[in-house]
Design a protein around this motif. Structure first.
Motif, PDB file in Angstrom:
ATOM      1  N   ARG A   1       2.175   7.892 -19.877  1.00  0.00           N
ATOM      2  CA  ARG A   1       1.600   8.562 -21.040  1.00  0.00           C
ATOM      3  C   ARG A   1       0.104   8.350 -21.155  1.00  0.00           C
ATOM      4  N   THR A   2      -0.441   7.379 -20.457  1.00  0.00           N
ATOM      5  CA  THR A   2      -1.831   6.984 -20.667  1.00  0.00           C
ATOM      6  C   THR A   2      -2.640   7.053 -19.386  1.00  0.00           C
ATOM      7  N   CYS A   3      -3.827   7.632 -19.475  1.00  0.00           N
ATOM      8  CA  CYS A   3      -4.771   7.645 -18.364  1.00  0.00           C
ATOM      9  C   CYS A   3      -5.750   6.497 -18.563  1.00  0.00           C
ATOM     10  N   VAL A   4      -5.877   5.657 -17.540  1.00  0.00           N
ATOM     11  CA  VAL A   4      -6.715   4.463 -17.647  1.00  0.00           C
ATOM     12  C   VAL A   4      -7.990   4.638 -16.827  1.00  0.00           C
ATOM     13  N   VAL A   5      -9.109   4.400 -17.470  1.00  0.00           N
ATOM     14  CA  VAL A   5     -10.414   4.375 -16.801  1.00  0.00           C
ATOM     15  C   VAL A   5     -10.882   2.923 -16.813  1.00  0.00           C
ATOM     16  N   ALA A   6     -11.147   2.360 -15.649  1.00  0.00           N
ATOM     17  CA  ALA A   6     -11.583   0.968 -15.563  1.00  0.00           C
ATOM     18  C   ALA A   6     -12.960   0.903 -14.920  1.00  0.00           C
TER      19      ALA A   6
ATOM     20  N   ALA B   1      -8.929   4.638 -26.572  1.00  0.00           N
ATOM     21  CA  ALA B   1      -9.223   3.245 -26.905  1.00  0.00           C
ATOM     22  C   ALA B   1     -10.209   2.682 -25.902  1.00  0.00           C
ATOM     23  N   TRP B   2     -11.179   1.935 -26.411  1.00  0.00           N
ATOM     24  CA  TRP B   2     -12.110   1.176 -25.564  1.00  0.00           C
ATOM     25  C   TRP B   2     -11.784  -0.293 -25.743  1.00  0.00           C
ATOM     26  N   VAL B   3     -11.615  -1.026 -24.639  1.00  0.00           N
ATOM     27  CA  VAL B   3     -11.217  -2.435 -24.711  1.00  0.00           C
ATOM     28  C   VAL B   3     -12.251  -3.292 -23.999  1.00  0.00           C
ATOM     29  N   ASP B   4     -12.758  -4.296 -24.695  1.00  0.00           N
ATOM     30  CA  ASP B   4     -13.756  -5.210 -24.142  1.00  0.00           C
ATOM     31  C   ASP B   4     -13.051  -6.352 -23.416  1.00  0.00           C
ATOM     32  N   LEU B   5     -12.999  -6.271 -22.077  1.00  0.00           N
ATOM     33  CA  LEU B   5     -12.395  -7.325 -21.270  1.00  0.00           C
ATOM     34  C   LEU B   5     -13.435  -8.050 -20.423  1.00  0.00           C
ATOM     35  N   SER B   6     -14.724  -7.827 -20.705  1.00  0.00           N
ATOM     36  CA  SER B   6     -15.771  -8.313 -19.801  1.00  0.00           C
ATOM     37  C   SER B   6     -15.754  -9.818 -19.651  1.00  0.00           C
TER      38      SER B   6
ATOM     39  N   VAL C   1      -7.347   5.135 -22.095  1.00  0.00           N
ATOM     40  CA  VAL C   1      -7.771   3.754 -22.330  1.00  0.00           C
ATOM     41  C   VAL C   1      -8.922   3.459 -21.377  1.00  0.00           C
ATOM     42  N   VAL C   2     -10.051   3.018 -21.922  1.00  0.00           N
ATOM     43  CA  VAL C   2     -11.222   2.678 -21.116  1.00  0.00           C
ATOM     44  C   VAL C   2     -11.372   1.152 -21.136  1.00  0.00           C
ATOM     45  N   LEU C   3     -11.338   0.534 -19.962  1.00  0.00           N
ATOM     46  CA  LEU C   3     -11.420  -0.921 -19.849  1.00  0.00           C
ATOM     47  C   LEU C   3     -12.798  -1.330 -19.332  1.00  0.00           C
ATOM     48  N   ASP C   4     -13.526  -2.064 -20.138  1.00  0.00           N
ATOM     49  CA  ASP C   4     -14.799  -2.661 -19.709  1.00  0.00           C
ATOM     50  C   ASP C   4     -14.463  -4.020 -19.109  1.00  0.00           C
ATOM     51  N   LEU C   5     -14.460  -4.106 -17.760  1.00  0.00           N
ATOM     52  CA  LEU C   5     -14.074  -5.326 -17.058  1.00  0.00           C
ATOM     53  C   LEU C   5     -15.249  -6.236 -16.746  1.00  0.00           C
ATOM     54  N   GLY C   6     -16.457  -5.866 -17.170  1.00  0.00           N
ATOM     55  CA  GLY C   6     -17.611  -6.680 -16.807  1.00  0.00           C
ATOM     56  C   GLY C   6     -17.766  -6.706 -15.296  1.00  0.00           C
ATOM     57  N   ILE C   7     -17.830  -7.903 -14.707  1.00  0.00           N
ATOM     58  CA  ILE C   7     -17.856  -8.020 -13.244  1.00  0.00           C
ATOM     59  C   ILE C   7     -16.477  -8.393 -12.702  1.00  0.00           C
TER      60      ILE C   7
END
Length: 498
Positions: free
Chosen positions: A284-289, A317-322, A379-385
């Motif tokens: 159901r969800t498209c993920v951009v990482a 949704a934007w998720v801060d995982l950095s 869902v957009v995942l900000d993974l930092g490095i």
């Protein structure tokens, strides 16, 4: 020279603070333990300083500086009495119950464990990151064992801001040469202006001091053998780099040191979570990482702009995982607090909605399944490095994996090296994004990296106001993936084809 105190046991300052005893002394100051007569049972530390004409400004500056600060590893200042007719001033602050790091080391001897050393390092970096994050940065300049209190819970508190100051952009060297020999950076003694990296030198001296059981604070040849059995594998090179003579050869900032420590801990995040395995309902969800090959290349900036674009096509949704201690989520919240729509059923601070995007901070435990519940189209995942356990796995599983790198000619080799180390070449159809890169840099990397796609991202000053040129790039990515996956073509991207 020690100056005589005007306060004695039993004396009452300003009709409120009853002096109990002296708990510390320096060349021009004494620190007293005092009981608050208005708040029975409450104790304070009162720093008494003899103020001469030469240092009047520094005493006032210390008071002004401390009053402006608010951090759990710094004492709060609650009262200040300017110099009296004899030149004595008084600073009333939190009493921190514990012992100095020097006394703690004496009691522990050489038995300080590697885990405690890493814990102390991260706590000091936490407060340095806070101080250096001010504009201009606040430079402490006097990290040493006697200025650090260890509480009964093994928590560190930084005290005595007597020589701290704000960084002067463009300054050539410090006006006054201050600091403690053995712990102060070389530039504090006439070789340049002290800045945030001067504090990182002090941190390195402290770590070496702790790692060698209090024997050394300056790096010497053969120092490794004095740390065997105490220092975790990989920490010695970090200490050595912190103690380099030239500031530019040290780590660029406190966050870079935290990242290096995270790597030697086995990629555990700063919350102490040993494993992170987010799961998302991918039917159901498209993920951009997004992941960066280095810090400061625009991962967060790009993730915010693409979130704004996707929010037009469906719930996003934007998720801060950095990083575990990232403050980006809170900064955005502070910026939009007056225009915020709360997310129903969620605790305050966990998420908020603005301009069609839900902004989430990193979950304290577990993955994303409970956090998101499959209710988002994107869902957009900000993974930092990406240097946390499971970070690159999540990147590999994403529908649109984006690598952010520098388009500068002199940094192109950095991209190649990062890709070889990551092992992504044969696993993922990633997209390499080069913000503000020229066409020749894009073409060069595309020829060298046929297994991926290389894009130059147009200049975008404000990530929340999408420019048409950048929107066209995002539209190309979305169209490409929607054409290849039928369920997404039908349910996720139908608006994009109208």
């Amino acid at each position: 020279m020690r100056y005589e105190s005007k306060l004695s046991t039993g004396q009452i300052l300003d009709g409120r603070y009853e002096i109990k005893r002296i708990i510390g002394s320096g060349g021009m100051s004494h620190v007293h333990l005092a009981e608050d007569l208005r708040l029975p049972g409450k104790s304070w530390a009162i720093k008494e300083s003899l103020t001469t004409d030469a240092v009047y400004g520094s005493v006032q500056a210390e008071a002004d500086l401390l009053i402006s600060l608010n951090h759990r590893r710094l004492p709060r200042v609650v009262d200040f009495y300017p110099p009296d007719k004899d030149g004595y001033s008084y600073l009333v602050m939190d009493y921190i119950e514990g012992v100095t790091l020097g006394s703690y080391m004496t009691a522990e001897g050489c038995d300080l464990s590697g885990s405690t050393l890493l814990k102390f390092a991260k706590q000091l970096l936490e407060v340095l990151q806070y101080l250096h994050g001010h504009h201009p940065p606040i430079v402490y300049r006097d990290l040493k064992p006697s200025n650090i209190i260890v509480t009964g819970q093994k928590e560190l508190m930084l005290i005595d801001f007597g020589i701290a100051r704000s960084y002067r952009n463009g300054g050539k060297e410090d006006t006054v040469k201050l600091g403690t020999v053995g712990f102060a950076a070389p530039e504090q003694y006439g070789q340049g202006q002290s800045g945030p990296q001067s504090d990182l030198y002090g941190l390195g001296a402290l770590l070496l001091y702790m790692a060698t059981g209090g024997q050394y604070s300056q790096w010497q040849r053969g120092m490794d053998r004095h740390m065997k059995g105490i220092v975790p594998v990989g920490l010695a090179p970090i200490i050595q780099r912190l103690l380099r003579h030239q500031p530019e050869e040290r780590f660029p900032d406190a966050q870079s040191v935290l990242n290096a420590i995270a790597e030697i801990e086995g990629i555990k995040d700063d919350l102490g979570i040993s494993s992170y395995h987010p799961t998302i309902d991918r039917t159901r969800t498209c993920v951009v990482a997004l992941v960066g090959v280095a810090h400061g290349l625009g991962v967060t900036h790009t993730s915010l702009s693409i979130s704004g674009y996707l929010s037009r096509l469906g719930a996003t949704a934007w998720v801060d995982l950095s990083t575990a201690d990232s403050i980006v989520h809170q900064r955005i919240r502070n910026m939009v607090v007056d225009d915020e729509e709360s997310v129903m059923g969620r605790e305050s601070g966990e998420s908020f909605k603005w301009n069609g995007v839900h902004y989430w901070k990193r979950p304290d435990r577990g993955g994303l399944s409970g956090l998101l519940g499959g209710s988002y189209r994107f869902v957009v995942l900000d993974l930092g490095i990406g240097t946390f356990d499971g970070g690159m796995d999540e990147f590999s599983r994403s529908d649109i994996p984006l690598i952010i790198a520098s388009g500068a000619d002199w940094r192109l080799e950095e991209v190649m090296l990062w890709l070889r180390r990551s092992g992504l070449q044969k696993k993922v159809k990633w997209k390499l994004c080069l913000p503000m890169a020229n066409r020749s840099a894009v073409a060069l990397l595309q020829n060298a990296l046929p297994e991926g796609e290389v894009y130059g991202l147009p200049l975008q000053f404000n990530p929340f106001k999408l420019e048409a040129s950048l929107e066209a790039v995002y539209e190309e990515w979305v169209n490409a993936i929607s054409g290849g996956i039928s369920i997404r073509k039908r349910r996720l991207f139908s608006k994009n084809k109208s």
